[in-house]
Design a protein around this motif. Structure first.
Motif, PDB file in Angstrom:
ATOM      1  N   LEU A 302      37.695  34.766  35.237  1.00 21.70           N
ATOM      2  CA  LEU A 302      37.239  35.835  36.072  1.00 21.70           C
ATOM      3  C   LEU A 302      38.451  36.795  35.987  1.00 21.70           C
ATOM      4  CD1 LEU A 302      37.983  34.881  39.375  1.00 21.70           C
ATOM      5  CD2 LEU A 302      39.892  34.640  39.237  1.00 21.70           C
ATOM      6  N   LYS A 303      38.792  37.143  35.057  1.00 22.67           N
ATOM      7  CA  LYS A 303      39.335  38.450  34.717  1.00 22.67           C
ATOM      8  C   LYS A 303      38.142  39.612  33.840  1.00 22.67           C
ATOM      9  CE  LYS A 303      42.984  39.377  32.249  1.00 22.67           C
ATOM     10  NZ  LYS A 303      44.531  39.684  31.563  1.00 22.67           N
ATOM     11  N   ASN A 304      37.501  38.251  33.182  1.00 23.35           N
ATOM     12  CA  ASN A 304      36.650  39.531  32.599  1.00 23.35           C
ATOM     13  C   ASN A 304      35.438  39.781  33.494  1.00 23.35           C
ATOM     14  OD1 ASN A 304      37.798  39.197  29.989  1.00 23.35           O
ATOM     15  ND2 ASN A 304      36.858  37.350  29.682  1.00 23.35           N
ATOM     16  N   GLU A 305      35.219  38.679  34.477  1.00 23.03           N
ATOM     17  CA  GLU A 305      33.986  38.646  35.896  1.00 23.03           C
ATOM     18  C   GLU A 305      34.756  40.032  35.762  1.00 23.03           C
ATOM     19  OE1 GLU A 305      32.949  35.781  37.701  1.00 23.03           O
ATOM     20  OE2 GLU A 305      31.697  37.024  38.948  1.00 23.03           O
ATOM     21  N   PHE A 306      35.532  40.112  36.849  1.00 18.87           N
ATOM     22  CA  PHE A 306      36.016  41.228  37.508  1.00 18.87           C
ATOM     23  C   PHE A 306      36.768  42.884  36.847  1.00 18.87           C
ATOM     24  CE2 PHE A 306      39.575  43.786  39.946  1.00 18.87           C
ATOM     25  CZ  PHE A 306      39.791  43.486  41.001  1.00 18.87           C
ATOM     26  N   ARG A 307      36.567  42.631  35.460  1.00 15.89           N
ATOM     27  CA  ARG A 307      36.618  44.066  35.030  1.00 15.89           C
ATOM     28  C   ARG A 307      34.935  44.201  34.962  1.00 15.89           C
ATOM     29  NH1 ARG A 307      37.996  42.075  30.505  1.00 15.89           N
ATOM     30  NH2 ARG A 307      39.839  41.714  30.629  1.00 15.89           N
TER      31      ARG A 307
END
Ligand code: FAD
Length: 393
Positions: A302-307
């Motif tokens: 999720l954090k990688n996608e957000f970034r």
């Protein structure tokens, strides 16, 4: 509007409109003074970078769209040493990075930063963010691309398909609020310095403000939301980096270029200004970022996608067809990107050993905060104008 809890990620609801108004009135003069220093008033960017998403034209319809750049001899490329690492991170024992974690420090960036010899320097004070006349289908398409292709689905209440459920994930909704708050803040600036064609001067236009921001409680709230988020990043970074030491070259770029050689602000003056701001901002935690991307609740994807979604938004800035708007758009996406990097990576044991910041990120972070601070001050001014207008009718 009544004072209410901003529904920011805090266990208790101390973050209200009026609390932020009070803090902002306190720090506004010193923040303004800081933004007038040599360190913060210059920004580096590539104004000719091609839009990689569609065939966008970089042309300015009016002189208000133009950016005044600095003469090349004033900056010296060979002496740019502009990276720093939060010194106190050295004290933390790092775990080795897992396979899912980003492999290099660039992988942790939430925004694209222009590099290379096509970059120019600009004096931000000579190129204020204000009404430029950029609009119509061109700007609509840019905002459309940002909301429909880059925000997470079902987070924008205005464009949700009939029958679909609103997104419940806090992090995905945060992404939408961040973009909407940036969009609304830009609209506040262009309404606050709107061109009066009769006098050819710039000044506040209540009607434009009401139509674009004032009538929409969610847009107003999203500006305050961004204020809380960016200010918390400044407090957190200030806990780990002696910002003033970096500015004056004790740990950062001492002789960066002629632009900085002529800096008349002393180290104690920088220290005083930065600590006045961070002290006021840290009285109450405005934004509890550790409650987000909690590894026990969400996976690293999720954090990688957000970034990567946010990085894409920053790349879309190359598609903005007005130079002045593009410049402020780039600065603010780098500023928000830096805030996100501070809030979500600085305490992550998987990634913090890779973290690095650049001079330009510090400049963009503080200037983005200044944009929000000026928006909050302008909103209060428009509120007074509105009340006066009601008395007259
Ligand atoms: P727009 O602001 O273009 O909005 C398009 C649609 O998005 C609206 O119809 C509405 O449905 C929705 N919307 C509007 N605001 C929000 C919000 N806050 N949250 C969620 N949805 C929203 N113009 C200048 O004069 N000066 C500038 O410095 C400037 N900078 C810009 C920077 C960028 C990156 C971009 C893309 C545009 C910039 N513009 C600037 C143009 C400006 O943002 C508007 O697009 C333009 O003034 C036309 O406004 P509009 O009222 O037609 O609606």
């Amino acid at each position: 509007s009544p004072d209410y809890c901003l529904q920011i990620i805090t266990p208790t609801c101390n973050t209200t409109f009026s609390y932020i108004d009070t803090i902002n009135a306190e720090i506004r003069p010193v923040l303004l003074k800081l933004m007038h220093t040599s360190f913060f008033k210059y920004f580096k960017l590539d104004l000719d970078k091609q839009c990689k998403f569609w065939n966008a034209q970089h042309f300015c319809a009016t002189k208000n769209c133009a950016v005044e750049t600095l003469p090349e001899e004033q900056y010296n490329w060979s002496e740019v040493h502009d990276e720093f690492r939060p010194s106190k991170l050295g004290e933390i024992k790092h775990k080795s990075a897992s396979l899912e974690a980003p492999a290099t420090c660039e992988d942790l960036d939430y925004s694209h930063i222009d590099e290379g010899h096509d970059c120019v320097f600009v004096d931000l004070l000579a190129n204020p963010e204000r009404f430029t006349g950029y609009g119509g289908a061109q700007s609509f398409d840019v905002w459309q691309a940002i909301y429909s292709e880059n925000c997470f689905p079902n987070t924008n209440p205005m464009s949700m398909a009939a029958g679909s459920e609103p997104e419940q994930c806090v992090e995905k909704n945060l992404f939408y609020r961040l973009i909407s708050g940036m969009h609304a803040s830009i609209a506040v600036h262009l309404s606050n310095e709107y061109l009066d064609p009769a006098t050819e001067t710039f000044g506040p236009n209540l009607k434009v403000f009401m139509e674009r921001v004032g009538k929409f409680n969610d847009r107003l709230a999203n500006i305050y939301f961004n204020y809380a988020l960016v200010s918390q990043a400044i407090v957190k970074l200030g806990d780990l980096v002696a910002v003033a030491d970096y500015i004056k070259g004790e740990t950062g770029p001492s002789k960066h270029s002629e632009l900085l050689d002529n800096d008349s602000t002393s180290l104690p003056e920088y220290t005083e200004m930065v600590s006045q701001i961070t002290n006021s901002l840290s009285i109450e935690p405005l934004f509890e970022s550790h409650l987000l991307f909690d590894p026990s609740a969400v996976g690293p994807e999720l954090k990688n996608e957000f970034r990567s979604r946010f990085r894409n938004v920053s790349a879309i800035m190359d598609c903005v067809g007005c130079d002045r708007c593009r410049m402020w758009g780039k600065l603010q996406t780098i500023g928000y990107g830096t805030a996100l990097k501070v809030l979500f990576e600085l305490e992550d044991p998987e990634t913090q050993h890779l973290l690095k910041f650049r001079r330009i990120e510090l400049v963009a972070l503080f200037n983005t905060f200044d944009r929000l601070s000026k928006s909050v001050a302008s909103i209060n001014n428009f509120k007074a104008m509105y009340l006066e207008h009601l008395e007259d009718v």
